[in-house]
Design a protein around this motif. Structure first.
Motif, PDB file in Angstrom:
ATOM      1  N   TYR A 143       0.824  -1.358  -0.110  1.00  0.00           N
ATOM      2  CA  TYR A 143      -0.127   0.031   0.437  1.00  0.00           C
ATOM      3  C   TYR A 143       1.230   0.913   0.713  1.00  0.00           C
ATOM      4  O   TYR A 143       0.376   1.953  -0.799  1.00  0.00           O
ATOM      5  N   ILE A 144       1.586   0.934   1.026  1.00  0.00           N
ATOM      6  CA  ILE A 144       2.685   2.379   0.629  1.00  0.00           C
ATOM      7  C   ILE A 144       3.257   2.618  -0.453  1.00  0.00           C
ATOM      8  O   ILE A 144       3.429   3.715  -0.411  1.00  0.00           O
ATOM      9  N   LEU A 145       4.113   1.608  -0.913  1.00  0.00           N
ATOM     10  CA  LEU A 145       4.646   1.403  -2.409  1.00  0.00           C
ATOM     11  C   LEU A 145       3.605   2.076  -3.745  1.00  0.00           C
ATOM     12  O   LEU A 145       3.627   2.778  -4.355  1.00  0.00           O
ATOM     13  N   THR A 146       2.535   1.845  -3.858  1.00  0.00           N
ATOM     14  CA  THR A 146       1.481   2.203  -3.804  1.00  0.00           C
ATOM     15  C   THR A 146       0.744   3.454  -4.382  1.00  0.00           C
ATOM     16  O   THR A 146       0.833   4.397  -5.547  1.00  0.00           O
ATOM     17  N   ILE A 202       1.543   7.023  -6.687  1.00  0.00           N
ATOM     18  CA  ILE A 202       0.373   7.931  -7.249  1.00  0.00           C
ATOM     19  C   ILE A 202       0.735   9.367  -6.819  1.00  0.00           C
ATOM     20  O   ILE A 202       0.444   9.972  -7.946  1.00  0.00           O
ATOM     21  N   PHE A 203       1.628   9.155  -5.674  1.00  0.00           N
ATOM     22  CA  PHE A 203       1.695  10.494  -5.932  1.00  0.00           C
ATOM     23  C   PHE A 203       3.042  11.357  -6.683  1.00  0.00           C
ATOM     24  O   PHE A 203       2.989  12.203  -6.983  1.00  0.00           O
ATOM     25  N   PHE A 204       3.562  10.335  -7.163  1.00  0.00           N
ATOM     26  CA  PHE A 204       4.897  10.221  -7.735  1.00  0.00           C
ATOM     27  C   PHE A 204       4.310  11.414  -9.051  1.00  0.00           C
ATOM     28  O   PHE A 204       4.595  11.737  -9.241  1.00  0.00           O
ATOM     29  N   ALA A 205       3.504   9.640  -9.979  1.00  0.00           N
ATOM     30  CA  ALA A 205       2.561  10.365 -10.555  1.00  0.00           C
ATOM     31  C   ALA A 205       2.452  11.288 -11.286  1.00  0.00           C
ATOM     32  O   ALA A 205       2.268  12.138 -11.780  1.00  0.00           O
TER      33      ALA A 205
END
Length: 122
Positions: free
Chosen positions: A11-14, A18-21
């Motif tokens: 979840y942290i990676l997801t 998302i925030f990076f994209a």
């Protein structure tokens, strides 16, 4: 901690992805908007926003291979234009570098001349 929460890492990676994209899309939108404004004037910014929004929409529903292919093509076009600009500005770059080196050499020699030697007491 991973023993108690085995899915938290995913979840942290997801959320990080998302925030990076999202921040990348906002950054590229702003960068492109400023370039269009500089090249074509402020009136063309609205047209750029419409085209950018449509491109994001098409990119989000297209297959991954098509998106990467288009991305590669535009990166090559960007590299070609940058290389042409570098070749056209090479004379300016050489003269500005020479001026910078001359100024830097004068600054170094000036700072060496102003150094006072401190006697060492033995």
């Amino acid at each position: 901690m991973r023993r108690f929460f085995p899915h938290v890492g995913g979840y942290i990676l997801t959320f990080g992805l998302i925030f990076f994209a999202y921040s990348t899309v906002i950054g590229w939108s702003y960068y492109g908007e400023k370039c269009v404004s500089y090249l074509f004037g402020d009136r063309s910014v609205f047209v750029y926003r419409v085209i950018f929004t449509l491109a994001v929409l098409v990119g989000s529903v297209s297959s991954l291979s098509i998106v990467w292919g288009i991305s590669d093509v535009f990166n090559v076009l960007m590299a070609i234009t940058n290389l042409i600009a570098l070749l056209m500005l090479s004379g300016v770059i050489v003269s500005e570098t020479k001026i910078f080196k001359d100024v830097r050499k004068k600054e170094k020699s000036k700072s060496r001349n102003n150094v006072k030697e401190v006697p060492i007491n033995t």
